[in-house]
Design a protein around this motif. Structure first.
Motif, PDB file in Angstrom:
ATOM      1  N   PRO A 118       0.806  -1.241   0.000  1.00  0.00           N
ATOM      2  CA  PRO A 118       0.000   0.000   0.000  1.00  0.00           C
ATOM      3  C   PRO A 118       0.827   1.274   0.000  1.00  0.00           C
ATOM      4  CG  PRO A 118      -0.027  -1.072   2.150  1.00  0.00           C
ATOM      5  CD  PRO A 118       0.637  -2.034   1.220  1.00  0.00           C
ATOM      6  N   LEU A 119       2.070   1.228   0.464  1.00  0.00           N
ATOM      7  CA  LEU A 119       2.880   2.444   0.562  1.00  0.00           C
ATOM      8  C   LEU A 119       3.933   2.545  -0.529  1.00  0.00           C
ATOM      9  CD1 LEU A 119       3.495   2.630   4.423  1.00  0.00           C
ATOM     10  CD2 LEU A 119       1.757   3.794   3.069  1.00  0.00           C
ATOM     11  N   ALA A 120       4.036   1.554  -1.388  1.00  0.00           N
ATOM     12  CA  ALA A 120       5.143   1.508  -2.337  1.00  0.00           C
ATOM     13  C   ALA A 120       5.180   2.738  -3.245  1.00  0.00           C
ATOM     14  CB  ALA A 120       5.056   0.231  -3.176  1.00  0.00           C
ATOM     15  N   ALA A 121       4.033   3.092  -3.822  1.00  0.00           N
ATOM     16  CA  ALA A 121       4.008   4.222  -4.765  1.00  0.00           C
ATOM     17  C   ALA A 121       4.447   5.516  -4.084  1.00  0.00           C
ATOM     18  CB  ALA A 121       2.598   4.378  -5.341  1.00  0.00           C
ATOM     19  N   LYS A 122       4.001   5.713  -2.854  1.00  0.00           N
ATOM     20  CA  LYS A 122       4.365   6.936  -2.138  1.00  0.00           C
ATOM     21  C   LYS A 122       5.843   6.939  -1.756  1.00  0.00           C
ATOM     22  CE  LYS A 122       3.002   7.472   2.121  1.00  0.00           C
ATOM     23  NZ  LYS A 122       2.130   7.698   3.303  1.00  0.00           N
ATOM     24  N   LEU A 123       6.339   5.815  -1.292  1.00  0.00           N
ATOM     25  CA  LEU A 123       7.730   5.747  -0.844  1.00  0.00           C
ATOM     26  C   LEU A 123       8.703   5.935  -1.996  1.00  0.00           C
ATOM     27  CD1 LEU A 123       7.530   2.793   1.721  1.00  0.00           C
ATOM     28  CD2 LEU A 123       7.553   5.249   2.188  1.00  0.00           C
ATOM     29  N   ARG A 124       8.321   5.481  -3.192  1.00  0.00           N
ATOM     30  CA  ARG A 124       9.214   5.627  -4.341  1.00  0.00           C
ATOM     31  C   ARG A 124       9.442   7.095  -4.680  1.00  0.00           C
ATOM     32  NH1 ARG A 124       5.768   1.743  -6.960  1.00  0.00           N
ATOM     33  NH2 ARG A 124       6.528  -0.403  -6.661  1.00  0.00           N
ATOM     34  N   ARG A 125       8.453   7.933  -4.377  1.00  0.00           N
ATOM     35  CA  ARG A 125       8.571   9.359  -4.732  1.00  0.00           C
ATOM     36  C   ARG A 125       9.467  10.121  -3.773  1.00  0.00           C
ATOM     37  NH1 ARG A 125       2.847   8.945  -5.128  1.00  0.00           N
ATOM     38  NH2 ARG A 125       2.662  10.189  -3.223  1.00  0.00           N
ATOM     39  N   TYR A 126       9.627   9.600  -2.566  1.00  0.00           N
ATOM     40  CA  TYR A 126      10.349  10.344  -1.547  1.00  0.00           C
ATOM     41  C   TYR A 126      11.852  10.071  -1.602  1.00  0.00           C
ATOM     42  CZ  TYR A 126       5.777  11.078   0.623  1.00  0.00           C
ATOM     43  OH  TYR A 126       4.487  11.430   0.869  1.00  0.00           O
ATOM     44  N   SER A 127      12.643  11.119  -1.402  1.00  0.00           N
ATOM     45  CA  SER A 127      14.086  10.910  -1.236  1.00  0.00           C
ATOM     46  C   SER A 127      14.425  10.645   0.227  1.00  0.00           C
ATOM     47  CB  SER A 127      14.856  12.141  -1.732  1.00  0.00           C
ATOM     48  OG  SER A 127      14.448  13.301  -1.015  1.00  0.00           O
ATOM     49  N   LEU A 128      13.528  11.090   1.128  1.00  0.00           N
ATOM     50  CA  LEU A 128      13.694  10.836   2.558  1.00  0.00           C
ATOM     51  C   LEU A 128      12.454  10.093   3.066  1.00  0.00           C
ATOM     52  CD1 LEU A 128      15.023  11.162   5.343  1.00  0.00           C
ATOM     53  CD2 LEU A 128      13.917  13.417   5.507  1.00  0.00           C
ATOM     54  N   ILE A 129      12.647   8.908   3.566  1.00  0.00           N
ATOM     55  CA  ILE A 129      11.547   8.099   4.106  1.00  0.00           C
ATOM     56  C   ILE A 129      11.536   8.257   5.626  1.00  0.00           C
ATOM     57  CG2 ILE A 129      10.635   5.762   4.393  1.00  0.00           C
ATOM     58  CD1 ILE A 129      12.005   5.045   1.740  1.00  0.00           C
ATOM     59  N   GLU A 130      10.442   8.802   6.130  1.00  0.00           N
ATOM     60  CA  GLU A 130      10.299   8.967   7.578  1.00  0.00           C
ATOM     61  C   GLU A 130       9.412   7.838   8.105  1.00  0.00           C
ATOM     62  OE1 GLU A 130       9.160  12.894   8.755  1.00  0.00           O
ATOM     63  OE2 GLU A 130      10.268  13.828   7.115  1.00  0.00           O
ATOM     64  N   VAL A 131       9.993   6.990   8.917  1.00  0.00           N
ATOM     65  CA  VAL A 131       9.259   5.845   9.460  1.00  0.00           C
ATOM     66  C   VAL A 131       8.516   6.294  10.713  1.00  0.00           C
ATOM     67  CG1 VAL A 131       9.408   3.488  10.307  1.00  0.00           C
ATOM     68  CG2 VAL A 131      11.053   4.314   8.595  1.00  0.00           C
ATOM     69  N   THR A 132       7.187   6.343  10.616  1.00  0.00           N
ATOM     70  CA  THR A 132       6.360   6.731  11.761  1.00  0.00           C
ATOM     71  C   THR A 132       5.789   5.484  12.434  1.00  0.00           C
ATOM     72  OG1 THR A 132       4.344   6.882  10.444  1.00  0.00           O
ATOM     73  CG2 THR A 132       5.744   8.852  10.558  1.00  0.00           C
ATOM     74  N   ASP A 133       5.218   5.675  13.607  1.00  0.00           N
ATOM     75  CA  ASP A 133       4.602   4.542  14.306  1.00  0.00           C
ATOM     76  C   ASP A 133       3.494   3.921  13.467  1.00  0.00           C
ATOM     77  OD1 ASP A 133       6.321   5.166  16.303  1.00  0.00           O
ATOM     78  OD2 ASP A 133       4.808   5.743  17.777  1.00  0.00           O
ATOM     79  N   ARG A 134       2.746   4.749  12.749  1.00  0.00           N
ATOM     80  CA  ARG A 134       1.583   4.268  12.005  1.00  0.00           C
ATOM     81  C   ARG A 134       1.976   3.343  10.852  1.00  0.00           C
ATOM     82  NH1 ARG A 134      -3.696   5.550  11.176  1.00  0.00           N
ATOM     83  NH2 ARG A 134      -4.513   5.303   9.072  1.00  0.00           N
ATOM     84  N   ASP A 135       3.063   3.679  10.152  1.00  0.00           N
ATOM     85  CA  ASP A 135       3.407   2.877   8.966  1.00  0.00           C
ATOM     86  C   ASP A 135       4.683   2.054   9.175  1.00  0.00           C
ATOM     87  OD1 ASP A 135       5.361   4.803   8.862  1.00  0.00           O
ATOM     88  OD2 ASP A 135       4.419   5.921   7.227  1.00  0.00           O
ATOM     89  N   TYR A 136       5.051   1.864  10.422  1.00  0.00           N
ATOM     90  CA  TYR A 136       6.311   1.184  10.722  1.00  0.00           C
ATOM     91  C   TYR A 136       6.373  -0.206  10.069  1.00  0.00           C
ATOM     92  CZ  TYR A 136      10.180  -0.768  13.416  1.00  0.00           C
ATOM     93  OH  TYR A 136      11.366  -1.356  13.784  1.00  0.00           O
ATOM     94  N   ALA A 137       5.378  -1.044  10.348  1.00  0.00           N
ATOM     95  CA  ALA A 137       5.419  -2.435   9.868  1.00  0.00           C
ATOM     96  C   ALA A 137       5.437  -2.505   8.347  1.00  0.00           C
ATOM     97  CB  ALA A 137       4.220  -3.202  10.425  1.00  0.00           C
ATOM     98  N   GLU A 138       4.658  -1.642   7.682  1.00  0.00           N
ATOM     99  CA  GLU A 138       4.598  -1.700   6.218  1.00  0.00           C
ATOM    100  C   GLU A 138       5.918  -1.263   5.592  1.00  0.00           C
ATOM    101  OE1 GLU A 138       1.199   0.704   5.562  1.00  0.00           O
ATOM    102  OE2 GLU A 138      -0.209  -0.960   5.767  1.00  0.00           O
TER     103      GLU A 138
END
Length: 281
Positions: free
Chosen positions: A152-172
């Protein structure tokens, strides 16, 4: 055992017998069982509401169940009141008092012991000492052939140069790094977790870990990522760190695994909610 005076109007079930004076139309039973049941019900109601209002419930269950727990806590109130109203009951004088089996009161001991332990003992959280028993990233198994892993997060993460791992999306995000790390090589990443050293790592390596809880702490599993930095050995297991680094690959136990080359870090306190909860499970 027989007593005169004050006690001759009351019968404590199973403990006292009274002189039968026919000047009273009714006598009264003091029901110790009802008293114990009311204490237990109000005790559990107080425990549940105290955990909710002090934000400690997340140390035990996923927050999405808080509403159900709070509702259960309030439902215990009328049950406790009903028991209190039956503590003292009038009975016809000529009726024989009910004989109660004292051994059955031992059934209340587990409930009273749980309440006493819950209120008296401090809360402890799952820590680095339990990671080996739980199995680090034990649910991250390769998908079966022909099965497409949800991303579910792949498309969004590909766009970012900095990935911020939050509590909400940690596992994904950990899943993405575990199975598709090639797509994120060279990207910067920030995350927070505690230090754990699995067997076979070098002195400059450690895993940065959080416990992921789907339902309650019984199903908690440690998810982590291998990290590398200079002087990594000075951080003891269980030390909480907030790090920033670059996603790369490294070798661990003769395998190529995702890793973070740390560029900056700071030691932080354990969060008030140390666990992470997947939102869609």
């Amino acid at each position: 055992m027989c007593r005169r005076g004050l006690c001759d109007q009351f019968i404590i079930r199973g403990e006292l017998c009274l002189q039968h004076r026919h000047r009273y139309k009714y006598r009264y039973i003091f029901d110790i069982d009802a008293l114990l049941r009311s204490i237990i019900l109000f005790g559990f109601m107080g425990l549940l509401l105290w955990l909710i209002h002090t934000n400690q419930l997340t140390l035990y269950i996923n927050p999405k169940f808080s509403v159900l727990v709070e509702t259960a806590g309030y439902l215990l109130f009328p049950l406790g009141v009903a028991q209190m109203l039956s503590i003292i009951q009038p009975i016809p004088f000529l009726n024989s008092p009910h004989r109660h089996n004292h051994a059955s009161r031992l059934l209340y001991l587990p409930f009273i012991a749980i309440l006493a332990l819950a209120f008296l003992l401090p809360n402890n959280t799952l820590n680095a000492n339990l990671v080996n028993n739980k199995g680090l990233n034990s649910q991250l198994t390769a998908p079966a052939p022909g099965y497409e892993l949800p991303r579910p997060l792949a498309a969004k993460l590909r766009r970012y140069s900095l990935i911020e791992v939050t509590d909400r999306d940690y596992a994904e995000i950990i899943n993405e790094l575990q199975f598709f790390s090639q797509e994120y090589l060279g990207k910067e990443i920030t995350m927070t977790g505690f230090v754990f050293r699995p067997p076979g790592i070098t002195k400059n390596q450690f895993s940065l870990v959080r416990y992921v809880i789907v339902c309650c702490t019984a199903d908690a599993l440690p998810y982590g990522v291998l990290c590398e930095c200079k002087n990594g050995e000075k951080f003891k297991d269980g030390t909480w760190l907030s790090i920033k680094g670059v996603i790369q690959q490294s070798n661990y136990e003769d395998k190529v695994v995702p890793a973070i080359k740390i560029t900056s870090l700071k030691q932080v306190k354990e969060p008030q909610t140390p666990y992470v909860f997947p939102p869609n499970q």
